[in-house]
Design a protein around this motif. Structure first.
Motif, PDB file in Angstrom:
ATOM      1  N   ASP A  18       0.857  -1.184   0.000  1.00 44.16           N
ATOM      2  CA  ASP A  18       0.000   0.000   0.000  1.00 44.16           C
ATOM      3  C   ASP A  18       0.892   1.233   0.000  1.00 44.16           C
ATOM      4  O   ASP A  18       1.601   1.514   0.962  1.00 44.16           O
ATOM      5  CB  ASP A  18      -0.893  -0.009   1.241  1.00 44.16           C
ATOM      6  N   SER A  20      -0.371   4.328  -0.686  1.00 43.23           N
ATOM      7  CA  SER A  20      -1.265   5.487  -0.643  1.00 43.23           C
ATOM      8  C   SER A  20      -0.811   6.573   0.331  1.00 43.23           C
ATOM      9  O   SER A  20      -1.124   7.742   0.141  1.00 43.23           O
ATOM     10  CB  SER A  20      -2.696   5.055  -0.324  1.00 43.23           C
ATOM     11  N   GLU A  21      -0.078   6.229   1.359  1.00 41.33           N
ATOM     12  CA  GLU A  21       0.391   7.215   2.332  1.00 41.33           C
ATOM     13  C   GLU A  21       1.784   7.754   2.000  1.00 41.33           C
ATOM     14  O   GLU A  21       2.272   8.655   2.674  1.00 41.33           O
ATOM     15  CB  GLU A  21       0.409   6.591   3.739  1.00 41.33           C
ATOM     16  N   GLN A 108       4.627   7.654  -6.054  1.00 38.80           N
ATOM     17  CA  GLN A 108       4.711   7.167  -4.683  1.00 38.80           C
ATOM     18  C   GLN A 108       5.504   5.877  -4.555  1.00 38.80           C
ATOM     19  O   GLN A 108       5.655   5.354  -3.457  1.00 38.80           O
ATOM     20  CB  GLN A 108       3.296   6.959  -4.137  1.00 38.80           C
TER      21      GLN A 108
END
Length: 159
Positions: A18, A20-21, A108
């Motif tokens: 992940d 996303s952060e 990212q």
């Protein structure tokens, strides 16, 4: 120092990381590799005498396409919007072609896999186009030589 695999959850199941952060940063990766061949084969490539056509330019297109399709080929790679892909060749050797790919984006997650895929696909394309005259070609020495961006910063391979 114990390292953990980011593609495994706490139960050992495969997962996509992940991101996303993660912060969006400028990312660059360079990879290199080579394909060794008979000197006569390299001369044929240089002179444009391979029946299948323009070997180096076809390999360049394959490397660019490979970088763009990395997430289709490697299961846990994120699909990325790439801002630049360069694939270059050095033919000034007696029996090999050196390949270098540079991939950039703002994102990212890094573009190391895309650069490595570009080198691999370019080398495989050279093999495919010249195999009729030289089945003994060897693809090798494929490695990441530089990456920048993201939390881990800059990596540069020492040779």
């Amino acid at each position: 120092m114990e390292k953990e695999f980011s593609h495994l959850d706490q139960d050992g199941k495969v997962k996509m990381v992940d991101v996303s952060e993660k912060e969006v940063t400028q990312r660059t990766a360079r990879a290199v590799g080579e394909i060794k061949m008979e000197p006569e084969t390299l001369m044929m490539i240089k002179e444009g005498n391979i029946k299948k056509g323009a070997v180096i330019e076809t390999a360049r297109i394959a490397g660019i396409t490979g970088a763009k399709k990395t997430s289709d080929l490697i299961p846990m790679c994120h699909p990325l919007l790439l801002s630049s892909i360069k694939v270059d060749f050095k033919l000034d050797f007696e029996d090999k072609i050196k390949i270098e790919a540079e991939v950039k984006n703002s994102g990212q997650t890094g573009v190391e896999m895309e650069a490595l895929t570009a080198v691999n696909l370019a080398a495989l394309t050279i093999y495919d186009m010249a195999k009729a005259v030289d089945k003994s070609m060897e693809i090798g020495k494929i490695k990441l030589i530089y990456k920048a961006g993201g939390k881990s910063g800059i990596y540069e391979r020492e040779e």
